[in-house]
Write a protein that holds these residues in place. Structure first.
Motif, mmCIF file in Angstrom:
data_model
loop_
_atom_site.group_PDB
_atom_site.id
_atom_site.type_symbol
_atom_site.label_atom_id
_atom_site.label_comp_id
_atom_site.label_asym_id
_atom_site.label_seq_id
_atom_site.Cartn_x
_atom_site.Cartn_y
_atom_site.Cartn_z
ATOM 1 N N ALA A 22 0.831 -1.209 0.000
ATOM 2 C CA ALA A 22 0.000 0.000 0.000
ATOM 3 C C ALA A 22 0.868 1.263 0.000
ATOM 4 C CB ALA A 22 -0.932 -0.008 1.203
ATOM 5 N N GLU A 23 1.995 1.213 0.693
ATOM 6 C CA GLU A 23 2.896 2.371 0.735
ATOM 7 C C GLU A 23 3.578 2.582 -0.617
ATOM 8 O OE1 GLU A 23 4.204 2.152 5.430
ATOM 9 O OE2 GLU A 23 5.247 0.884 3.978
ATOM 10 N N LEU A 50 -11.857 -1.165 -10.525
ATOM 11 C CA LEU A 50 -11.282 -2.080 -9.535
ATOM 12 C C LEU A 50 -12.051 -2.033 -8.219
ATOM 13 C CD1 LEU A 50 -7.465 -1.432 -10.115
ATOM 14 C CD2 LEU A 50 -8.801 -3.427 -10.843
ATOM 15 N N MET A 51 -12.536 -0.848 -7.865
ATOM 16 C CA MET A 51 -13.272 -0.674 -6.611
ATOM 17 C C MET A 51 -14.737 -1.089 -6.733
ATOM 18 S SD MET A 51 -11.762 3.070 -5.518
ATOM 19 C CE MET A 51 -13.014 3.296 -4.286
ATOM 20 N N VAL A 84 -9.034 9.297 -3.777
ATOM 21 C CA VAL A 84 -9.784 8.042 -3.796
ATOM 22 C C VAL A 84 -8.838 6.869 -4.059
ATOM 23 C CG1 VAL A 84 -11.505 6.726 -5.088
ATOM 24 C CG2 VAL A 84 -11.986 9.071 -4.392
ATOM 25 N N THR A 85 -7.906 7.045 -4.987
ATOM 26 C CA THR A 85 -6.956 5.979 -5.331
ATOM 27 C C THR A 85 -6.144 5.570 -4.114
ATOM 28 O OG1 THR A 85 -6.783 6.755 -7.620
ATOM 29 C CG2 THR A 85 -4.994 5.363 -6.805
ATOM 30 N N ALA A 117 -6.056 2.103 -2.049
ATOM 31 C CA ALA A 117 -4.804 1.350 -2.031
ATOM 32 C C ALA A 117 -4.305 1.079 -0.617
ATOM 33 C CB ALA A 117 -3.735 2.084 -2.830
ATOM 34 N N ALA A 118 -4.755 1.840 0.351
ATOM 35 C CA ALA A 118 -4.304 1.659 1.739
ATOM 36 C C ALA A 118 -4.610 0.262 2.267
ATOM 37 C CB ALA A 118 -4.937 2.718 2.637
ATOM 38 N N ASP A 119 -5.601 -0.403 1.693
ATOM 39 C CA ASP A 119 -5.978 -1.741 2.145
ATOM 40 C C ASP A 119 -5.417 -2.860 1.271
ATOM 41 O OD1 ASP A 119 -7.474 -0.719 4.283
ATOM 42 O OD2 ASP A 119 -9.261 -0.488 3.020
#
Length: 170
Positions: free
Chosen positions: A4-5, A59-60, A114-115, A119-121
């Protein structure tokens, strides 16, 4: 470093270039074409944001920021809502005009937010998930992310080069 980073850093670099490219440019500078039929800064930044918005929303499984947050109306372009710029002709490129760079950075920043939140998860296992089986081999989430980042960085680089041409002549 976690996945995610890495993804957040990569898209953060796109965001930095987007801002650097349009900073201080006026509406007419954003639509300078280096040759008849060539892309403009306004089109390149709009297009890279549209591609990212379209693909990440897919993707979401959500609506694109373009329509969900009213960017379609703010831009007022003569294209269907789903248009992301693929296959545009020179007259379509010329139609992408903005009153200020703030509209371009505002839209990209909304897409970026939003991206990176999505992506954090992300974890490594997610990269192997098939997201598009219309291709052979089917496209995984990892391949789709690489595709979006590649497209974004190529267009951001083209816009940065074009900025140099535009400012050279002033």
């Amino acid at each position: 470093m976690k996945l995610a980073e890495v993804v957040a850093d990569e898209f953060g670099r796109v965001q930095e270039v987007v801002h650097e490219v349009v900073e201080g440019l006026g509406a007419e500078q954003l639509v300078v074409s280096p040759a008849p039929g060539a892309n403009t800064i306004a089109w390149l930044i709009w297009h890279l944001a549209r591609v990212q918005d379209d693909h990440i929303a897919d993707l979401m499984g959500t609506e694109q920021i373009w329509t969900a947050q009213g960017w379609l109306d703010r831009f007022g372009l003569p294209f269907p809502a789903a248009d992301i710029g693929y296959g545009h002709r020179p007259e379509d490129v010329e139609a992408v005009r903005v009153d200020s760079a703030d509209l371009l950075t505002g839209y990209y920043d909304a897409v970026h937010e939003v991206t990176t939140a999505w992506a954090a998860d992300l974890d490594e296992a997610a990269l192997d998930r098939i997201v598009d089986d219309a291709w052979d081999p089917p496209v995984t989430l990892g391949v789709r992310l690489v595709s979006v980042l590649s497209d974004d960085l190529q267009h951001a680089g083209q816009a940065a080069y074009l900025r140099g041409l535009v400012l050279r002549d002033t």
